[in-house]
Every structure is written in structure tokens, then in C-alpha cells.
Design an enzyme around this catalytic site. Sequence first.
Site, PDB file in Angstrom:
ATOM      1  N   GLU A  52       0.812  -1.220   0.000  1.00  0.00           N
ATOM      2  CA  GLU A  52       0.000   0.000   0.000  1.00  0.00           C
ATOM      3  C   GLU A  52       0.845   1.269   0.000  1.00  0.00           C
ATOM      4  OE1 GLU A  52      -3.055  -0.085   2.986  1.00  0.00           O
ATOM      5  OE2 GLU A  52      -4.064  -1.821   2.084  1.00  0.00           O
ATOM      6  N   GLU A 160      -5.279  -9.298   1.332  1.00  0.00           N
ATOM      7  CA  GLU A 160      -6.130  -9.133   2.513  1.00  0.00           C
ATOM      8  C   GLU A 160      -7.574  -9.114   2.031  1.00  0.00           C
ATOM      9  OE1 GLU A 160      -5.369  -5.595   4.748  1.00  0.00           O
ATOM     10  OE2 GLU A 160      -3.204  -5.945   4.891  1.00  0.00           O
TER      11      GLU A 160
END
Length: 368
Positions: A52, A160
Site C-alpha cells: 500500500e 487481505e
Amino acid sequence: MLLDVNSPLPNESLNPEDLSSSYNSAYLNRVFGVAEAFKNFPNTLGFFSGNEVIQFPGSEGVAPPYIRAVTRDLKQYIAKHSSRNIPVGYSAADVRDFLADTFAYMSCAIDGSSSDETRIDFFGLNSYSWCGGDATFQTAGYDILVQMFGNTTIPVFFSEYGCNEVKPRVFDEVQAVYGPEMTRVMSGGIIYEYVQEVNEYGLVDLNDNGTASIRTDYDNLQRQFNELDIERLQSGNSTATALEAPRCSPGLISGGSFSKSFRVPSLPSGAQTLIDNGIRNPNIGKLVEIEETNVEAEVYGSNGGVIQNLAIRPLPEDQSNTPSGQDTTGATSTGTPRGEEPESTGGAGHLPVNLLLTCAVFVGLALR
């Protein structure tokens, strides 16, 4: 195991607001240290060079070349200091404004070279778009993801997933994630997360007294896994392996603010020495023989009863844990409330699968 070589601690990840300074040899020493610690484990599937990094407005214009640089550096270190190749990938935030361009930028080959060390080997997506039992393939945007990644030349999976807006989580998305519509393009995913923390995504409570308590979320997830067609998931996709990576070019990028430069930063000062000679005093992990397979710590089922005869069952190196159809809720635990001494249960059921691994099951991720 899939491992992020970064951490949230200071100077242990790329700083999108100060990339040129944070990309230094001290940071790479940390990156290479993670590789040293896990390179010898046969179940190390890959490393994430970044997680990220491209997330907030502005990061998309400056961070991409640096992520490719760390990918290159890590691959070069592995090639020099590991006895086997270990794939390196990137884990992206589900920011739809940047997602398609992030994937295109990271997965293309500079100069069309199949040996491009800056190109990722797999692409992970942290996505929580499927929320609750009323969500569908379309409302969660899974149909858009299948279209977006339809021509992928590398494995793509959820690094995720598991929205917690509805509690306890029912994990209906598992059937979609491993269903035929999704698996023709994507390769499963990893549930977030194992231990219950303040963000309330956990499957298991680790109690202060050294015991563990299985949450209802865990049982719901296990039931979803038990319904999967493992044989179908393990079948190969010969079409995907025949695709070649696209050649990197500005034309692959659609966003006006996203980086269109494929000039990857050179190694920072001192980094080449680390790659050539290895880091000093590495903490190299190794396998050890298991002498005691019985689990002495008490583990409670979601019904409050102690799970009986819990044990580790080592598997041969060519095998892995898969859903077994077993359910930890009733058959393997007594009704003894937490904090009380359990009565004798005689021939209580033995738990035949690794109790603590279903949070990280994903099938069919064939890294090429």
C-alpha cells in the site's frame, strides 16, 4: 508464507513523502534481513517488496519507480544468497482510482525483457468490498476486478480480505473468491487477520493467561472453506502460463497523475556491497525437529468449551493443509465454560487439521 519485507517502524519502509531519502542502504539492510530470516524455509512462498505504498493522492506520481527498484534489489539479493528462487510481488490498496494503473505499471516488462528484475512476480490486492451476507459478485465489484485483471501474466490474489462491517463475519465471499468466475483470473486470497486486535478483524483471541479462544468468525470461515472444491481449484490453467508480459510504455497508464516514467532509481550508496557480500550477522532461520506434538496451552472453542487432544500433525514436504470437512465447534470441544476445570471426556475427538492455519489458506496460486 508470504512476507512483507517492510514494517511500520521508522526507516523500515519507503516513505511516499520522502522517497529519495527513505530509499537508502540502511532500509535495504532491513529488507535483506527479512529475506535471510525466511529464505531457508520450504514454505516461504514469496516476499512483498511493498504494501500500500501507492494509496494517497500524490503517491501515484512518485512512488512506482521506487517500488520497482526495491523489487529489483530484493531479487538480486535472493539470487546471490538463497539456494532457490523466491518470488517477489507487491500488495496494493484497493483504491480504484489507482488500481488498474498500479497493476499495469508493476507487471509490465521494461524493454519487453522476460528477465526484467524490476517486474513483480505476483500482485496482491487488499480488498474489503464484499460486506455481509447481502453482498453479491456485482455489488462487491468482483466483476470489475475480473475484467481488470483478465489478461494478467502473473498470479493475482487478495493479499487481505474479510470486511467486518457485519459481525460476526459470515465470509460468504469465500465461495465467490474460489468460484469459477473468479478463479479463471484470480488465485484466491488471505483472510485478515489471525489475532483479534482493536480493529476487530481477528479470528482468534489470545488471552492474557496464555490461552486462546476461537471466535465465531473462525467457525464461519472454516465452514466456508469446507465447502470448497479443492480438486477443481488445484487443476491447472494452461492458458495463463502461455501469456507474455506487456512491454512497459506510457500508453499502459490511463491516469493523468500516475507515473509514466519507467526509469528505475539506481542503487543507493552502500547497497551494492550488501548485495555482493550479504548483510552482516544475518539472523538465518532454519527448520527444527518437533519433539512435542501435543499442544499444552488450553484452546477454547467458540462455544466456551476446551478443545480436547489438540496436537500438531507435521506433514511431508510435498503436502499442505487443506480444508478437511471437520468443524472445531462442537465435535472436538467439551461444554466446559472458560475458567472452570473440564470433566473427563473419555474418547474426545482429535482435531485432524492445523487449527491455526485456516486464516491463510489460498489455493491455486501457481507462481511462474
